[in-house]
Design an enzyme around this catalytic site. Structure first.
Site, short mmCIF file in Angstrom:
data_model
loop_
_atom_site.label_atom_id
_atom_site.label_comp_id
_atom_site.label_asym_id
_atom_site.label_seq_id
_atom_site.Cartn_x
_atom_site.Cartn_y
_atom_site.Cartn_z
N CYS A 1 0.54 3.33 3.19
CA CYS A 1 1.23 2.71 4.34
C CYS A 1 2.73 2.98 4.23
CB CYS A 1 0.95 1.21 4.39
SG CYS A 1 -0.70 0.80 5.00
N HIS B 1 -4.15 0.96 8.39
CA HIS B 1 -4.70 0.70 7.07
C HIS B 1 -6.20 0.41 7.16
CE1 HIS B 1 -4.54 -0.32 2.80
NE2 HIS B 1 -5.49 -1.20 3.11
N ASN C 1 -13.30 9.51 -1.79
CA ASN C 1 -13.75 8.62 -2.86
C ASN C 1 -13.76 7.19 -2.33
OD1 ASN C 1 -13.91 10.73 -4.74
ND2 ASN C 1 -11.72 10.57 -5.19
N CYS D 1 0.84 -1.20 0.00
CA CYS D 1 0.00 0.00 0.00
C CYS D 1 0.88 1.26 0.00
CB CYS D 1 -0.91 -0.01 1.23
SG CYS D 1 -1.76 1.55 1.50
N HIS E 1 -8.61 7.93 2.60
CA HIS E 1 -8.02 9.27 2.69
C HIS E 1 -9.07 10.32 2.41
CE1 HIS E 1 -7.56 7.65 -1.38
NE2 HIS E 1 -7.74 8.90 -1.81
N ASP F 1 -0.94 16.40 -1.93
CA ASP F 1 -1.21 15.48 -3.03
C ASP F 1 -0.16 15.71 -4.13
OD1 ASP F 1 -4.04 13.86 -4.02
OD2 ASP F 1 -2.55 14.38 -5.55
N HIS G 1 -9.48 14.05 0.86
CA HIS G 1 -8.87 15.15 0.11
C HIS G 1 -9.36 16.44 0.76
CE1 HIS G 1 -7.91 12.73 -3.62
NE2 HIS G 1 -8.85 11.96 -3.10
P1 AMP Z 1 -8.25 8.81 -4.93
O1 AMP Z 1 -8.39 8.87 -6.41
O2 AMP Z 1 -9.39 9.43 -4.18
O3 AMP Z 1 -7.93 7.41 -4.46
O4 AMP Z 1 -7.01 9.74 -4.58
C1 AMP Z 1 -5.70 9.28 -4.53
C2 AMP Z 1 -4.83 10.50 -4.55
O5 AMP Z 1 -3.54 10.14 -4.11
C3 AMP Z 1 -4.69 11.17 -5.91
O6 AMP Z 1 -5.14 12.52 -5.84
C4 AMP Z 1 -3.20 11.08 -6.19
O7 AMP Z 1 -2.70 12.21 -6.85
C5 AMP Z 1 -2.61 10.95 -4.80
N1 AMP Z 1 -1.34 10.27 -4.69
C6 AMP Z 1 -1.00 9.07 -5.22
N2 AMP Z 1 0.26 8.76 -4.86
C7 AMP Z 1 0.71 9.78 -4.10
C8 AMP Z 1 1.94 10.06 -3.44
N3 AMP Z 1 2.98 9.20 -3.47
N4 AMP Z 1 2.06 11.21 -2.74
C9 AMP Z 1 1.03 12.09 -2.69
N5 AMP Z 1 -0.16 11.89 -3.29
C10 AMP Z 1 -0.31 10.75 -4.00
#
Ligand code: AMP
Length: 113
Positions: free
Chosen positions: A7, A46, A86, A4, A99, A30, A101
């Site tokens: 994680c 998790h 989401n 993950c 998570h 993000d 946003h």
């Molecule tokens: P979701 O589509 O709601 O699952 O959002 C996942 C979010 O995680 C997206 O906005 C990605 O840009 C962000 N994301 C993915 N990997 C990373 C990372 N390593 N560091 C920061 N944000 C990330």
């Protein structure tokens, strides 16, 4: 969970730009911001998604919401912000570690879909 991404951000093996951390939660920018300010707030444990919240693990979710006012103030979001979670395929959840946003820093649109 070993595979993950979030994680791995929690354990430090993947870097992140942190904005808040305590023993239960982490907030970081993000990687692909969709607003002038776009931060993710996650539980350190998790939990895959909103569907997996139970009486046993809900405390950390409540904790996230008690810290959001402090986090958003530190980000200069006094004029408001949007919290998005989401869940699952139809919700377009791409990272399967729950998570929230936090989006702000501009006037956001009125539609949510
Ligand atoms: P979701 O589509 O709601 O699952 O959002 C996942 C979010 O995680 C997206 O906005 C990605 O840009 C962000 N994301 C993915 N990997 C990373 C990372 N390593 N560091 C920061 N944000 C990330």
């Amino acid at each position: 969970m070993s595979d993950c991404i979030f994680c791995k951000i929690v354990d430090g093996s993947i870097p992140s730009k942190k904005v808040y951390e305590d023993d239960q939660i982490l907030a970081f920018y993000d990687l692909e911001p969709q607003a002038p300010v776009h931060v993710l707030v996650i539980p350190k444990i998790h939990i895959c998604c909103a569907d997996a919240v139970t009486e046993e693990n809900a405390g950390v979710i409540a904790h996230i919401f008690t810290k959001i006012p402090e986090i958003t103030k530190s980000l200069g979001l006094e004029k408001g912000y949007r919290i998005v979670n989401n869940c699952g395929e139809h919700g377009c959840q791409s990272v399967k570690h729950m998570h929230f946003h936090i989006l702000g820093g501009t006037q956001l649109g009125g539609r949510m879909t």
